[in-house]
Structure formats: structure tokens, C-alpha cells
Design a protein around this motif. Structure first.
Motif, PDB file in Angstrom:
ATOM      1  N   ARG A 123       0.821  -1.225   0.000  1.00 28.32           N
ATOM      2  CA  ARG A 123       0.000   0.000   0.000  1.00 28.32           C
ATOM      3  C   ARG A 123       0.851   1.268   0.000  1.00 28.32           C
ATOM      4  N   GLU A 124       2.029   1.170   0.570  1.00 24.66           N
ATOM      5  CA  GLU A 124       2.887   2.351   0.673  1.00 24.66           C
ATOM      6  C   GLU A 124       3.538   2.727  -0.655  1.00 24.66           C
ATOM      7  N   ASN A 125       3.541   1.793  -1.619  1.00 23.47           N
ATOM      8  CA  ASN A 125       4.157   2.064  -2.927  1.00 23.47           C
ATOM      9  C   ASN A 125       5.550   2.674  -2.780  1.00 23.47           C
ATOM     10  N   LEU A 126       6.386   2.021  -1.991  1.00 25.42           N
ATOM     11  CA  LEU A 126       7.747   2.514  -1.793  1.00 25.42           C
ATOM     12  C   LEU A 126       8.448   2.594  -3.145  1.00 25.42           C
ATOM     13  N   PRO A 127       9.085   3.716  -3.451  1.00 25.44           N
ATOM     14  CA  PRO A 127       9.669   3.910  -4.781  1.00 25.44           C
ATOM     15  C   PRO A 127      10.791   2.921  -5.128  1.00 25.44           C
ATOM     16  N   ASP A 128      11.449   2.358  -4.131  1.00 27.28           N
ATOM     17  CA  ASP A 128      12.564   1.445  -4.392  1.00 27.28           C
ATOM     18  C   ASP A 128      12.168  -0.025  -4.295  1.00 27.28           C
ATOM     19  N   VAL A 129      10.857  -0.310  -4.222  1.00 24.73           N
ATOM     20  CA  VAL A 129      10.385  -1.691  -4.092  1.00 24.73           C
ATOM     21  C   VAL A 129       9.536  -2.065  -5.312  1.00 24.73           C
ATOM     22  N   LEU A 130       9.905  -3.205  -5.948  1.00 22.85           N
ATOM     23  CA  LEU A 130       9.091  -3.720  -7.056  1.00 22.85           C
ATOM     24  C   LEU A 130       7.813  -4.350  -6.534  1.00 22.85           C
ATOM     25  N   GLY A 131       7.907  -5.092  -5.439  1.00 18.37           N
ATOM     26  CA  GLY A 131       6.734  -5.738  -4.878  1.00 18.37           C
ATOM     27  C   GLY A 131       7.101  -6.722  -3.797  1.00 18.37           C
ATOM     28  N   THR A 132       6.085  -7.439  -3.308  1.00 18.78           N
ATOM     29  CA  THR A 132       6.283  -8.423  -2.248  1.00 18.78           C
ATOM     30  C   THR A 132       5.631  -9.739  -2.642  1.00 18.78           C
ATOM     31  N   ILE A 133       6.122 -10.801  -2.029  1.00 21.22           N
ATOM     32  CA  ILE A 133       5.507 -12.120  -2.127  1.00 21.22           C
ATOM     33  C   ILE A 133       5.392 -12.617  -0.693  1.00 21.22           C
ATOM     34  N   ALA A 134       4.171 -12.994  -0.291  1.00 18.98           N
ATOM     35  CA  ALA A 134       3.959 -13.384   1.096  1.00 18.98           C
ATOM     36  C   ALA A 134       3.469 -14.818   1.208  1.00 18.98           C
ATOM     37  N   GLY A 135       4.045 -15.523   2.170  1.00 15.93           N
ATOM     38  CA  GLY A 135       3.560 -16.842   2.565  1.00 15.93           C
ATOM     39  C   GLY A 135       2.809 -16.688   3.863  1.00 15.93           C
ATOM     40  N   ASP A 136       2.905 -17.671   4.745  1.00 16.22           N
ATOM     41  CA  ASP A 136       2.232 -17.586   6.040  1.00 16.22           C
ATOM     42  C   ASP A 136       3.022 -16.777   7.063  1.00 16.22           C
ATOM     43  N   ASP A 137       4.356 -16.947   7.041  1.00 14.01           N
ATOM     44  CA  ASP A 137       5.169 -16.245   8.035  1.00 14.01           C
ATOM     45  C   ASP A 137       6.416 -15.599   7.437  1.00 14.01           C
ATOM     46  N   THR A 138       6.466 -15.507   6.121  1.00 11.45           N
ATOM     47  CA  THR A 138       7.640 -14.949   5.448  1.00 11.45           C
ATOM     48  C   THR A 138       7.209 -14.069   4.285  1.00 11.45           C
ATOM     49  N   ILE A 139       7.858 -12.921   4.164  1.00 12.98           N
ATOM     50  CA  ILE A 139       7.616 -12.012   3.046  1.00 12.98           C
ATOM     51  C   ILE A 139       8.936 -11.801   2.326  1.00 12.98           C
ATOM     52  N   ILE A 140       8.925 -11.959   1.013  1.00  9.16           N
ATOM     53  CA  ILE A 140      10.078 -11.590   0.198  1.00  9.16           C
ATOM     54  C   ILE A 140       9.784 -10.212  -0.375  1.00  9.16           C
ATOM     55  N   VAL A 141      10.660  -9.268  -0.097  1.00  9.36           N
ATOM     56  CA  VAL A 141      10.533  -7.916  -0.624  1.00  9.36           C
ATOM     57  C   VAL A 141      11.572  -7.791  -1.738  1.00  9.36           C
ATOM     58  N   VAL A 142      11.097  -7.494  -2.940  1.00 10.76           N
ATOM     59  CA  VAL A 142      11.988  -7.414  -4.102  1.00 10.76           C
ATOM     60  C   VAL A 142      12.291  -5.946  -4.384  1.00 10.76           C
ATOM     61  N   PRO A 143      13.557  -5.552  -4.196  1.00 13.82           N
ATOM     62  CA  PRO A 143      13.923  -4.160  -4.464  1.00 13.82           C
ATOM     63  C   PRO A 143      14.079  -3.920  -5.969  1.00 13.82           C
ATOM     64  N   LYS A 144      13.903  -2.670  -6.393  1.00 11.06           N
ATOM     65  CA  LYS A 144      14.105  -2.330  -7.810  1.00 11.06           C
ATOM     66  C   LYS A 144      15.565  -2.479  -8.198  1.00 11.06           C
ATOM     67  N   SER A 145      16.442  -2.197  -7.255  1.00 12.17           N
ATOM     68  CA  SER A 145      17.872  -2.317  -7.518  1.00 12.17           C
ATOM     69  C   SER A 145      18.554  -2.887  -6.282  1.00 12.17           C
ATOM     70  N   THR A 146      19.493  -3.785  -6.505  1.00 14.11           N
ATOM     71  CA  THR A 146      20.226  -4.352  -5.378  1.00 14.11           C
ATOM     72  C   THR A 146      21.078  -3.295  -4.679  1.00 14.11           C
ATOM     73  N   LYS A 147      21.341  -2.200  -5.359  1.00 15.16           N
ATOM     74  CA  LYS A 147      22.131  -1.111  -4.766  1.00 15.16           C
ATOM     75  C   LYS A 147      21.380  -0.426  -3.628  1.00 15.16           C
ATOM     76  N   ASN A 148      20.052  -0.571  -3.607  1.00 15.79           N
ATOM     77  CA  ASN A 148      19.232   0.147  -2.632  1.00 15.79           C
ATOM     78  C   ASN A 148      18.732  -0.717  -1.480  1.00 15.79           C
ATOM     79  N   ILE A 149      19.298  -1.901  -1.312  1.00 10.18           N
ATOM     80  CA  ILE A 149      18.785  -2.803  -0.276  1.00 10.18           C
ATOM     81  C   ILE A 149      18.844  -2.171   1.116  1.00 10.18           C
ATOM     82  N   LYS A 150      19.951  -1.561   1.481  1.00 10.82           N
ATOM     83  CA  LYS A 150      20.059  -0.942   2.810  1.00 10.82           C
ATOM     84  C   LYS A 150      19.027   0.167   2.989  1.00 10.82           C
ATOM     85  N   LYS A 151      18.826   0.968   1.942  1.00  5.93           N
ATOM     86  CA  LYS A 151      17.846   2.051   1.992  1.00  5.93           C
ATOM     87  C   LYS A 151      16.434   1.478   2.167  1.00  5.93           C
TER      88      LYS A 151
END
Length: 154
Positions: free
Chosen positions: A113-141
Motif C-alpha cells: 500500500r505504501e508504494n515505496l519507490p525502491d520496491v518492485l513488490g512483495t511475495i507473502a507466505g504464512d510467516d515470510t515475506i520476500i521484498v523485491v527491491p528495484k535495484s540491489t544497490k538500494n537494499i540498505k535504503k
């Protein structure tokens, strides 16, 4: 995920409608009103819903009644979500958010919902979310943005 989210949104909408249209004094009364509209809910779920919606009890001449706290809703939701997240970790490619069992999808919805500019999207299971960044350079951010969004101590 879609059906459960739709049920929650429908229930939240109905709770808001009930609370704003009449005086509701307690959860038992609110539960009965929801049942009369075809919504069955446990006390624990109703408590969680009220917290997520930022509902507070305010004094009136007839006693304490529920009211939507428009200023506190977002803060209440952030506090609730922060209690669901166990950890945020990453490698060179992606970010992993661990939650309590059954909570990942709700947290992922909030991230999306936040539409973070550096995030492509998420994939959620029951207890784990994978957050896919637009660029690996921005992971810390992105991790810092997620911690802020989710109300996690830095």
C-alpha cells in the motif's frame, strides 16, 4: 490472500459504519450488531479490528462509547504491525521479513500500500515475506524504509 483481505476490509468498513451511525458501548454489543449483518467474529479478532481502526472509547453522558480516532488510526496500525514482525534480513538480492505464523500477508499488504519507490513488490507466505527491491544497490535504503514503515526499532 485476496479473499481474506476482502473479508477484513468488509468487516472494517461495517465496524466503522456501525460505530459512526449509533452509540456502541462494548465489544459484546458490537459483536451482536455485526452478527445481525451476517458477520461472525471472535472477541480476539474484534479487539484486533478495533485496534487496527484506531477506535477509542470516549466518555458521554450515557457512558463510554466507541469512536474512530482519526488522528491515531495510522499510529495504532503501525504499532500493531510492528508486533507482528520478528525480523528483517537481506542478502545481495532481496529482503526477507519474518512474521508470526499467519501474519505475513497482512504485513505485505501494508508494505504494498505504501508504494515505496525502491520496491518492485512483495511475495507473502504464512510467516515470510520476500521484498523485491528495484535495484540491489538500494537494499540498505529499503530496509531502513521498511523499518520506519513497520514501526521497527532501528
Amino acid at each position: 490472500m485476496g479473499r481474506k483481505l476482502e473479508e477484513i476490509q468488509k468487516r472494517h468498513s461495517l465496524i466503522k459504519s456501525i460505530i459512526t451511525s449509533q452509540e456502541v458501548f462494548n465489544q459484546t454489543q458490537l459483536g451482536k450488531l455485526l452478527r445481525s449483518k451476517g458477520i461472525r467474529v471472535t472477541q480476539a479478532t474484534l479487539s484486533r479490528d478495533l485496534n487496527e481502526l484506531g477506535v477509542v472509547r470516549v466518555p458521554t453522558s450515557k457512558g463510554l462509547v466507541y469512536q474512530i480516532n482519526h488522528e491515531g488510526g495510522e499510529s495504532a496500525l503501525k504499532n500493531y504491525i510492528s508486533e507482528e514482525v520478528l525480523s528483517i534480513e537481506s542478502n545481495e538480492c532481496m529482503i526477507l521479513v519474518k512474521t508470526f505464523l499467519g501474519r505475513a500477508q497482512g504485513v505485505a499488504v501494508q508494505i504494498d500500500r505504501e508504494n515505496l519507490p525502491d520496491v518492485l513488490g512483495t511475495i507473502a507466505g504464512d510467516d515470510t515475506i520476500i521484498v523485491v527491491p528495484k535495484s540491489t544497490k538500494n537494499i540498505k535504503k529499503v530496509i531502513e524504509e521498511l523499518k520506519t514503515l513497520l514501526g521497527i526499532e532501528k
